[in-house]
Design a protein around this motif. Structure first.
Motif, PDB file in Angstrom:
ATOM      1  N   ILE A  48       0.867  -1.175   0.000  1.00 39.99           N
ATOM      2  CA  ILE A  48       0.000   0.000   0.000  1.00 39.99           C
ATOM      3  C   ILE A  48       0.905   1.226   0.000  1.00 39.99           C
ATOM      4  O   ILE A  48       1.768   1.376   0.872  1.00 39.99           O
ATOM      5  N   PRO A  49       0.733   2.096  -1.020  1.00 41.79           N
ATOM      6  CA  PRO A  49       1.628   3.253  -1.086  1.00 41.79           C
ATOM      7  C   PRO A  49       1.429   4.206   0.097  1.00 41.79           C
ATOM      8  O   PRO A  49       0.319   4.353   0.605  1.00 41.79           O
ATOM      9  N   THR A  50       2.516   4.819   0.477  1.00 40.92           N
ATOM     10  CA  THR A  50       2.448   5.846   1.525  1.00 40.92           C
ATOM     11  C   THR A  50       1.737   7.053   0.926  1.00 40.92           C
ATOM     12  O   THR A  50       1.625   7.183  -0.303  1.00 40.92           O
ATOM     13  N   PRO A  51       1.272   7.968   1.758  1.00 42.15           N
ATOM     14  CA  PRO A  51       0.647   9.185   1.220  1.00 42.15           C
ATOM     15  C   PRO A  51       1.580   9.947   0.270  1.00 42.15           C
ATOM     16  O   PRO A  51       1.138  10.493  -0.734  1.00 42.15           O
ATOM     17  N   GLU A  52       2.892   9.931   0.544  1.00 42.84           N
ATOM     18  CA  GLU A  52       3.848  10.613  -0.324  1.00 42.84           C
ATOM     19  C   GLU A  52       3.938   9.906  -1.678  1.00 42.84           C
ATOM     20  O   GLU A  52       3.977  10.543  -2.730  1.00 42.84           O
ATOM     21  N   GLU A  53       4.007   8.560  -1.657  1.00 35.32           N
ATOM     22  CA  GLU A  53       4.049   7.798  -2.908  1.00 35.32           C
ATOM     23  C   GLU A  53       2.755   7.997  -3.697  1.00 35.32           C
ATOM     24  O   GLU A  53       2.781   8.161  -4.923  1.00 35.32           O
ATOM     25  N   ASP A  54       1.638   7.992  -2.990  1.00 33.59           N
ATOM     26  CA  ASP A  54       0.344   8.183  -3.641  1.00 33.59           C
ATOM     27  C   ASP A  54       0.277   9.562  -4.311  1.00 33.59           C
ATOM     28  O   ASP A  54      -0.204   9.694  -5.439  1.00 33.59           O
ATOM     29  N   ALA A  55       0.782  10.571  -3.644  1.00 34.52           N
ATOM     30  CA  ALA A  55       0.800  11.921  -4.212  1.00 34.52           C
ATOM     31  C   ALA A  55       1.698  11.977  -5.439  1.00 34.52           C
ATOM     32  O   ALA A  55       1.354  12.622  -6.443  1.00 34.52           O
ATOM     33  N   ALA A  56       2.851  11.280  -5.401  1.00 34.05           N
ATOM     34  CA  ALA A  56       3.759  11.256  -6.550  1.00 34.05           C
ATOM     35  C   ALA A  56       3.098  10.549  -7.739  1.00 34.05           C
ATOM     36  O   ALA A  56       3.223  10.989  -8.890  1.00 34.05           O
TER      37      ALA A  56
END
Length: 92
Positions: free
Chosen positions: A9-17
């Motif tokens: 599950i992507p982190t919020p930072e990865e999801d934003a990227a």
């Protein structure tokens, strides 16, 4: 020990990227609610002129076994045998 792959599950930072990459892609199209409502659902098989009907029926075990031993497609062959019989007999 499980051989299942682990879900990442992507982190919020990865999801934003990821979202920034989607937003920067000129080929990305996000329809408005109105456009989405106008879209037609497609997919699946085309409608058959004479669709088959699923039903439960009982046959003697030896009859089923004789058709099954003919391999894949035995149900179609059984259907064809019934159709052939109807061509020469009255079902009543």
């Amino acid at each position: 020990m499980s051989n299942k792959p682990k879900l990442h599950i992507p982190t919020p930072e990865e999801d934003a990227a990821i979202q920034r990459g989607i937003d920067a892609d000129p080929d990305t199209f996000v329809p408005s609610d109105a456009q989405f409502a106008q879209m037609k659902r497609r997919g699946g098989r085309p409608k058959l002129e004479h669709p088959k009907i699923a039903m439960t029926v009982r046959y003697d075990a030896d009859i089923i076994e004789r058709f099954r031993t003919t391999g894949e497609g035995w149900q179609t062959r059984m259907n064809n045998a019934l159709r052939e019989w109807l061509d020469t007999h009255s079902p009543a």
